[in-house]
Scaffold this motif. Sequence first.
Motif, short mmCIF file in Angstrom:
data_model
loop_
_atom_site.label_atom_id
_atom_site.label_comp_id
_atom_site.label_asym_id
_atom_site.label_seq_id
_atom_site.Cartn_x
_atom_site.Cartn_y
_atom_site.Cartn_z
N GLY A 142 38.28 36.80 54.04
CA GLY A 142 39.35 37.42 54.80
C GLY A 142 40.71 36.93 54.39
O GLY A 142 40.86 36.09 53.50
N TRP A 143 41.69 37.49 55.05
CA TRP A 143 43.08 37.14 54.81
C TRP A 143 43.73 36.71 56.12
O TRP A 143 43.56 37.35 57.16
N TYR A 144 44.45 35.63 56.05
CA TYR A 144 45.26 35.13 57.14
C TYR A 144 46.70 35.02 56.66
O TYR A 144 46.95 34.99 55.45
N ARG A 145 47.62 34.94 57.58
CA ARG A 145 49.01 34.78 57.19
C ARG A 145 49.72 33.84 58.15
O ARG A 145 49.33 33.69 59.31
N GLN A 146 50.76 33.22 57.64
CA GLN A 146 51.55 32.29 58.43
C GLN A 146 53.02 32.46 58.10
O GLN A 146 53.44 32.26 56.96
N ALA A 147 53.78 32.86 59.10
CA ALA A 147 55.22 32.98 58.96
C ALA A 147 55.87 31.67 59.35
O ALA A 147 55.28 30.86 60.09
N PRO A 148 57.09 31.41 58.89
CA PRO A 148 57.77 30.16 59.23
C PRO A 148 57.85 29.94 60.73
O PRO A 148 58.26 30.82 61.48
N GLY A 149 57.45 28.76 61.18
CA GLY A 149 57.51 28.42 62.58
C GLY A 149 56.43 29.02 63.44
O GLY A 149 56.46 28.85 64.67
N LYS A 150 55.48 29.71 62.84
CA LYS A 150 54.42 30.35 63.59
C LYS A 150 53.06 29.84 63.14
O LYS A 150 52.91 29.29 62.05
N GLN A 151 52.07 30.04 63.99
CA GLN A 151 50.71 29.65 63.66
C GLN A 151 50.07 30.65 62.72
O GLN A 151 50.45 31.82 62.67
N ARG A 152 49.10 30.17 61.98
CA ARG A 152 48.35 31.05 61.10
C ARG A 152 47.54 32.04 61.94
O ARG A 152 46.93 31.67 62.94
N GLU A 165 58.35 42.28 59.36
CA GLU A 165 57.55 41.33 60.12
C GLU A 165 56.24 40.95 59.44
O GLU A 165 55.53 40.06 59.91
N ASP A 166 55.91 41.62 58.35
CA ASP A 166 54.75 41.24 57.56
C ASP A 166 55.05 40.07 56.64
O ASP A 166 54.14 39.53 56.01
N THR A 167 56.30 39.68 56.53
CA THR A 167 56.69 38.58 55.67
C THR A 167 56.00 37.29 56.11
O THR A 167 56.10 36.88 57.27
N ALA A 168 55.29 36.67 55.19
CA ALA A 168 54.54 35.46 55.50
C ALA A 168 53.87 34.96 54.22
O ALA A 168 53.87 35.64 53.20
N VAL A 169 53.31 33.77 54.32
CA VAL A 169 52.41 33.29 53.28
C VAL A 169 51.01 33.77 53.65
O VAL A 169 50.54 33.53 54.76
N TYR A 170 50.37 34.45 52.74
CA TYR A 170 49.05 35.00 52.98
C TYR A 170 48.00 34.11 52.32
O TYR A 170 48.11 33.78 51.14
N TYR A 171 47.00 33.74 53.10
CA TYR A 171 45.96 32.84 52.65
C TYR A 171 44.61 33.54 52.61
O TYR A 171 44.23 34.23 53.55
N CYS A 172 43.90 33.35 51.53
CA CYS A 172 42.54 33.83 51.43
C CYS A 172 41.60 32.83 52.07
O CYS A 172 41.77 31.62 51.92
N ASN A 173 40.63 33.34 52.78
CA ASN A 173 39.63 32.51 53.44
C ASN A 173 38.23 32.99 53.08
O ASN A 173 38.00 34.19 52.95
N ALA A 174 37.34 32.05 52.92
CA ALA A 174 35.94 32.39 52.66
C ALA A 174 35.03 31.53 53.50
O ALA A 174 35.27 30.33 53.66
N GLU A 175 34.01 32.14 54.04
CA GLU A 175 32.95 31.41 54.71
C GLU A 175 31.72 31.51 53.81
O GLU A 175 31.25 32.61 53.53
N ALA A 176 31.25 30.36 53.38
CA ALA A 176 30.13 30.32 52.45
C ALA A 176 29.03 29.41 52.96
O ALA A 176 29.29 28.41 53.63
N SER A 177 27.80 29.77 52.63
CA SER A 177 26.65 28.94 52.94
C SER A 177 26.26 28.16 51.69
O SER A 177 26.04 28.75 50.64
N PRO A 178 26.18 26.84 51.79
CA PRO A 178 25.78 26.03 50.64
C PRO A 178 24.27 26.06 50.44
O PRO A 178 23.54 26.61 51.26
N TYR A 179 23.83 25.47 49.34
CA TYR A 179 22.39 25.37 49.13
C TYR A 179 21.74 24.45 50.13
O TYR A 179 20.55 24.57 50.42
N TRP A 180 22.52 23.53 50.67
CA TRP A 180 22.03 22.61 51.67
C TRP A 180 23.14 22.32 52.66
O TRP A 180 24.26 21.98 52.28
N GLY A 181 22.85 22.49 53.94
CA GLY A 181 23.82 22.20 54.97
C GLY A 181 24.32 23.46 55.65
O GLY A 181 23.86 24.58 55.40
N SER A 182 25.29 23.25 56.53
CA SER A 182 25.83 24.33 57.33
C SER A 182 26.92 25.09 56.58
O SER A 182 27.56 24.55 55.67
#
Length: 121
Positions: free
Chosen positions: A35-45, A89-106
């Motif tokens: 997914g994609w998240y974004r964070q503008a100055p002074g605001k939460q992601r 208002e879309d101005t922000a730093v956009y961050y890519c996020n990934a949720e992955a399952s490892p070969y071992w663990g959560s």
Amino acid sequence: QVQLVESGGGTVQAGGSLRLSCASSGSFLRLNAMGWYRQAPGKQRELVAVITFRDGNTNYADSVKGRFTISKDNAKNTVSLQMNSLKPEDTAVYYCNAEASPYWGSRKDYWGQGTQVTVSS
């Protein structure tokens, strides 16, 4: 374990379009979601859009519905965000996020370095 690299950020006038891409690499059993998240100055992601790799289910922030479209490539483990009708208002730093399952663990979340999107009025 998982590295994410974003590209496609830049500066665009209001009403314009940009396409962000995120490429994943590393060692993991499977990607569950990206997914994609974004964070503008002074605001939460905040969440912008997310897509599951199992069934392609998507979720968008209300502020971007109808304007942004997230897509994935299962074979390449990549995700893109098509951003149309951009607003200042879309101005922000956009961050890519990934949720992955490892070969071992959560399953775990991973983050890219971010890419700047600036929309001028």
